[in-house]
Design a protein around this motif. Structure first.
Motif, PDB file in Angstrom:
ATOM      1  N   SER A 261     -24.681  -2.416 -19.930  1.00  0.00           N
ATOM      2  CA  SER A 261     -23.252  -2.724 -19.930  1.00  0.00           C
ATOM      3  C   SER A 261     -22.481  -1.422 -19.790  1.00  0.00           C
ATOM      4  N   VAL A 262     -21.192  -1.567 -19.469  1.00  0.00           N
ATOM      5  CA  VAL A 262     -20.352  -0.381 -19.340  1.00  0.00           C
ATOM      6  C   VAL A 262     -20.120   0.188 -20.741  1.00  0.00           C
ATOM      7  N   PRO A 263     -20.396   1.480 -20.951  1.00  0.00           N
ATOM      8  CA  PRO A 263     -20.212   2.067 -22.287  1.00  0.00           C
ATOM      9  C   PRO A 263     -18.756   1.940 -22.736  1.00  0.00           C
ATOM     10  N   PRO A 264     -18.548   1.688 -24.038  1.00  0.00           N
ATOM     11  CA  PRO A 264     -17.192   1.503 -24.583  1.00  0.00           C
ATOM     12  C   PRO A 264     -16.303   2.714 -24.310  1.00  0.00           C
ATOM     13  N   ALA A 265     -16.895   3.907 -24.223  1.00  0.00           N
ATOM     14  CA  ALA A 265     -16.103   5.111 -23.983  1.00  0.00           C
ATOM     15  C   ALA A 265     -15.356   5.056 -22.649  1.00  0.00           C
ATOM     16  N   LEU A 266     -15.895   4.212 -21.731  1.00  0.00           N
ATOM     17  CA  LEU A 266     -15.289   4.141 -20.394  1.00  0.00           C
ATOM     18  C   LEU A 266     -14.500   2.842 -20.198  1.00  0.00           C
ATOM     19  N   ALA A 267     -14.293   2.119 -21.283  1.00  0.00           N
ATOM     20  CA  ALA A 267     -13.687   0.788 -21.189  1.00  0.00           C
ATOM     21  C   ALA A 267     -12.284   0.807 -20.588  1.00  0.00           C
ATOM     22  N   HIS A 268     -11.583   1.945 -20.683  1.00  0.00           N
ATOM     23  CA  HIS A 268     -10.217   1.968 -20.130  1.00  0.00           C
ATOM     24  C   HIS A 268     -10.180   2.103 -18.616  1.00  0.00           C
ATOM     25  N   TYR A 269     -11.338   2.220 -17.981  1.00  0.00           N
ATOM     26  CA  TYR A 269     -11.392   2.202 -16.511  1.00  0.00           C
ATOM     27  C   TYR A 269     -11.850   0.813 -16.044  1.00  0.00           C
ATOM     28  N   PRO A 270     -11.314   0.345 -14.922  1.00  0.00           N
ATOM     29  CA  PRO A 270     -11.786  -0.942 -14.390  1.00  0.00           C
ATOM     30  C   PRO A 270     -13.146  -0.781 -13.712  1.00  0.00           C
ATOM     31  N   LEU A 271     -14.172  -0.713 -14.519  1.00  0.00           N
ATOM     32  CA  LEU A 271     -15.508  -0.505 -13.966  1.00  0.00           C
ATOM     33  C   LEU A 271     -16.315  -1.788 -14.016  1.00  0.00           C
ATOM     34  N   THR A 272     -17.158  -1.971 -12.991  1.00  0.00           N
ATOM     35  CA  THR A 272     -18.070  -3.115 -13.034  1.00  0.00           C
ATOM     36  C   THR A 272     -19.468  -2.653 -12.676  1.00  0.00           C
ATOM     37  N   LEU A 273     -20.419  -3.382 -13.167  1.00  0.00           N
ATOM     38  CA  LEU A 273     -21.810  -3.071 -12.845  1.00  0.00           C
ATOM     39  C   LEU A 273     -22.303  -4.041 -11.783  1.00  0.00           C
ATOM     40  N   ALA A 274     -23.163  -3.511 -10.895  1.00  0.00           N
ATOM     41  CA  ALA A 274     -23.724  -4.384  -9.872  1.00  0.00           C
ATOM     42  C   ALA A 274     -25.192  -4.049  -9.681  1.00  0.00           C
ATOM     43  N   GLU A 275     -25.858  -4.870  -8.928  1.00  0.00           N
ATOM     44  CA  GLU A 275     -27.287  -4.679  -8.611  1.00  0.00           C
ATOM     45  C   GLU A 275     -28.114  -4.396  -9.867  1.00  0.00           C
ATOM     46  N   ASN A 276     -28.055  -5.328 -10.783  1.00  0.00           N
ATOM     47  CA  ASN A 276     -28.822  -5.252 -12.032  1.00  0.00           C
ATOM     48  C   ASN A 276     -28.561  -3.975 -12.835  1.00  0.00           C
ATOM     49  N   GLY A 277     -27.332  -3.521 -12.782  1.00  0.00           N
ATOM     50  CA  GLY A 277     -26.988  -2.348 -13.573  1.00  0.00           C
ATOM     51  C   GLY A 277     -27.324  -1.032 -12.910  1.00  0.00           C
ATOM     52  N   ASN A 278     -27.816  -1.095 -11.677  1.00  0.00           N
ATOM     53  CA  ASN A 278     -28.159   0.144 -10.987  1.00  0.00           C
ATOM     54  C   ASN A 278     -26.947   0.806 -10.326  1.00  0.00           C
ATOM     55  N   VAL A 279     -25.877   0.031 -10.159  1.00  0.00           N
ATOM     56  CA  VAL A 279     -24.704   0.541  -9.443  1.00  0.00           C
ATOM     57  C   VAL A 279     -23.446   0.332 -10.283  1.00  0.00           C
ATOM     58  N   LEU A 280     -22.660   1.386 -10.369  1.00  0.00           N
ATOM     59  CA  LEU A 280     -21.403   1.310 -11.092  1.00  0.00           C
ATOM     60  C   LEU A 280     -20.278   1.365 -10.051  1.00  0.00           C
ATOM     61  N   VAL A 281     -19.370   0.389 -10.104  1.00  0.00           N
ATOM     62  CA  VAL A 281     -18.309   0.328  -9.090  1.00  0.00           C
ATOM     63  C   VAL A 281     -16.943   0.517  -9.737  1.00  0.00           C
TER      64      VAL A 281
END
Ligand SMILES: Nc1ncnc2c1ncn2[C@@H]1O[C@H](COP(=O)(O)OP(=O)(O)OP(=O)(O)O)[C@@H](O)[C@H]1O
Ligand SMILES: [Mg+2]
Lengths: 333, 253
Positions: A261-281
């Motif tokens: 999952s996206v670490p809480p420290a980065l929660a203020h950015y609109p980040l999503t995970l893709a490809e089984n967590g291998n890619v951060l968008v």
């Protein structure tokens, strides 16, 4: 296509800088159209077309593109508002207004039993111009129709018929050319030739307004782009500005180790995970970020590093006009 | 006035007729000849004379009128219906021309065609009977006015019709009956008194009567009445056409 034969008259120099803002060649104000069926096809359209530009009108099926063009050209009566063409009101001073316009309609229509030559010659006369066979010859040659001039229209293919319609519209040397989906049903090579003709016309000072469903065409050809949806102009922008401003960008990071999952420290950015967590968008709006987007991206990358996330690779992608368009239209529905 | 445009429409339409010369001229000429054979020869041999004119000669003006009316209506209605049907009308509507010029081009061409046809039929009739035209100028005037008036009517029908069926409907249901009952083949006073009165309500009677008068000096109604009737027809047609263009009826949504 011959390149040394200009098919428009007396080349006028084009003002390259929009800064001077010359008077618009077409001014549309408060234009509305309600068909007898009660359907409101246009709602209070305000639009100015600059002299000598290529203006692309984009919009989904039924958006009102053809209706708008038809009102300007005198095929449909407006319910409200006004249109002036080079200073002439399109209703009260229709002769002067229409004489300047050439129209290539969306529908393929033809006098089946006429020859190419006769039908193009007829168009010129209809617009009150004295016969000028040299001009018609030039137009037919530029559109690769010269060999077909003695053919009856019924014997031509769809793409050829479309070019005959263009030739008819150019027969009276218009200053403004409307092309309502000119490349529908035209093969790739022919389409390229057609755009060559359009560029030539623009270079000789003709203003061109076109509608198309091929967004790459607008992207390639137009100086400015207008988007119409549900009878409303939702946006008019210089193409370059539009591409720069409105496209959202995506930053894609390929991670060394997958994340759950996206670490809480980065929660203020609109980040999503893709490809089984291998890619951060990271998706961001280039127009909001403006000049500061580099700052925010470096800040983001710093924070990602600080959070202990390692990545192998990164790339950014700017959305095409098509994405912009699809987003705009979806937003309004 | 955009004369260039009027000329373009006019000659474009005339050229279209030129290509279909066979239908345009031959078939009306053949059917007129058949009328002569049937009415002139077969029936005419039993009816000796009508008001001092042989029956064969008597029906000539009526026959020409019959053709003039039906051909004017069909030429003009088809001439404007066809571009509307195929969609090529867009070009005329987007051109810098006035309503008047559009009508002048289309109706002018249709009226010319049927007037020429009228004269061709007159020539054909000359083979069958001895013709004397007492008032040639009035004859031409009637011929032209009728051609123009009924071409205007045809133009209106062509704009109103939104299918081929409707295009045929008016000529079939109204024009043809009125012309057959319009005294083409008989003098009004050959009818019983009741039908004489009914017939006088038929506008075509006035056209045929006036036209026949220009040939033989005999008429069912006064020549003035005939001219007035054509004038009224013309005025009504023009009024309807100007309304059509003012409102954009069936042309500009
Ligand atoms: N004559 C008419 N009567 C009633 N409604 C009409 C008429 N012409 C168009 N419309 C309606 O107006 C709306 C706009 O039509 P228009 O042809 O301008 O769309 P468009 O943007 O050109 O679409 P497309 O990309 O399919 O060509 C549509 O919903 C259409 O159904
Ligand atoms: Mg359209």
């Amino acid at each position: 296509m011959s390149h040394e034969t200009p098919i428009a008259p007396e080349p006028t120099p084009r003002t390259e800088t929009p800064a001077a803002r010359p008077s618009p060649v077409i001014a549309i104000s408060g234009l509305s159209k309600r068909y007898d069926s009660g359907f409101s096809a246009l709602k209070q359209i305000d639009l100015e077309i600059q002299r000598g530009e290529i203006f692309a009108l984009l919009g989904p099926n039924g958006a009102g593109k053809t209706t708008l063009i038809s009102i300007i050209c005198g095929l449909v009566n407006a319910t409200g508002g006004s249109v002036t063409v080079d200073g002439h009101d399109s209703v009260t001073d229709y002769r002067a207004a229409r004489a300047k316009i050439g129209l290539v309609p969306q529908e393929l229509t033809s006098d089946a039993f006429e020859t190419v030559w006769n039908t193009v010659r007829f168009s010129r006369g209809l617009f009150g111009k004295a016969p000028n066979d040299t001009h018609i010859e030039r137009v037919l040659k530029a559109l690769s129709l010269w060999d077909k001039r003695k053919n009856k229209l019924i014997t031509l293919s769809g793409g050829m018929k479309r070019r005959v319609l263009i030739a008819k519209a150019l027969a009276h040397e218009p200053e403004i050319l409307f092309l309502d989906e000119p490349t529908a049903g035209v093969d790739v090579e022919l389409r390229r030739d057609m755009w060559e003709v359009v560029r030539e016309l623009r270079n000789s000072g003709v203003t061109i307004i076109l509608t198309t469903h091929y967004i790459e065409e607008a992207e390639e050809m137009a100086d400015r782009i207008g988007v119409i949806n549900g009878g409303e102009i939702v946006l008019v922008r210089e193409k370059a500005t539009l591409m720069r401003q409105l496209g959202s960008k995506q930053l894609t990071l390929h991670l060394q180790t997958p994340l759950a999952s996206v670490p809480p420290a980065l929660a203020h950015y609109p980040l999503t995970l893709a490809e089984n967590g291998n890619v951060l968008v990271y998706t961001y709006d280039a127009s909001e970020a403006g000049d500061s987007d580099h700052v925010s991206i470096s800040a983001l990358i710093n924070e990602i590093e600080a959070a202990g996330i390692r990545f192998k690779d990164l790339h950014t992608k700017q959305s095409s006009l098509e994405d912009i368009f699809v987003n705009l239209v979806r937003e309004r529905q | 006035m955009n004369l260039q445009a009027v000329r373009s429409i006019y000659f474009f339409e005339m050229a279209r007729a030129g290509r279909t010369l066979l239908q345009s001229l031959i078939s009306p000429v053949i059917s007129t000849s058949l009328y002569f054979v049937v009415f002139g020869a077969a029936i005419g041999s039993r009816i000796q004379e009508v008001e001092g004119v042989s029956y064969g000669a008597f029906i000539v003006p009526g026959l020409i009128m019959l053709m003039l009316l039906t051909q004017s209506v069909s030429n003009a209605s088809f001439g404007i219906f066809f571009p509307k049907f195929t969609g090529t009308i867009y070009e005329v509507l987007s051109a810098p021309i006035s309503y008047f010029e559009i009508v002048l081009g289309y109706v002018g061409a249709a009226a010319s065609k049927s007037a020429i046809l009228g004269l061709v039929i007159l020539g054909t009739a000359n083979f069958f009977v001895d013709l004397h035209i007492q008032h040639p100028f009035m004859m031409l005037l009637f011929l032209l006015l009728t051609a123009i008036t009924f071409s205007l009517l045809g133009f209106i029908i062509g704009i109103w019709a939104d299918s081929f069926e409707k295009l045929q409907l008016v000529p079939l249901l109204i024009i043809t009956p009125l012309t057959f009952l319009g005294g083409s083949f008989y003098a009004i006073d050959m009818l019983p008194p009741f039908w004489q009165a009914v017939t006088l309500a038929n506008p075509v009677v006035y056209l045929v009567s006036g036209f026949r008068w220009s040939f033989y000096g005999i008429s069912d109604v006064s020549v003035v009445a005939s001219l007035v009737m054509i004038g009224v027809f013309l005025a009504v047609s023009l009024a309807v056409i100007s309304w059509i263009f003012r409102t954009g009826y069936r042309l500009r949504p």
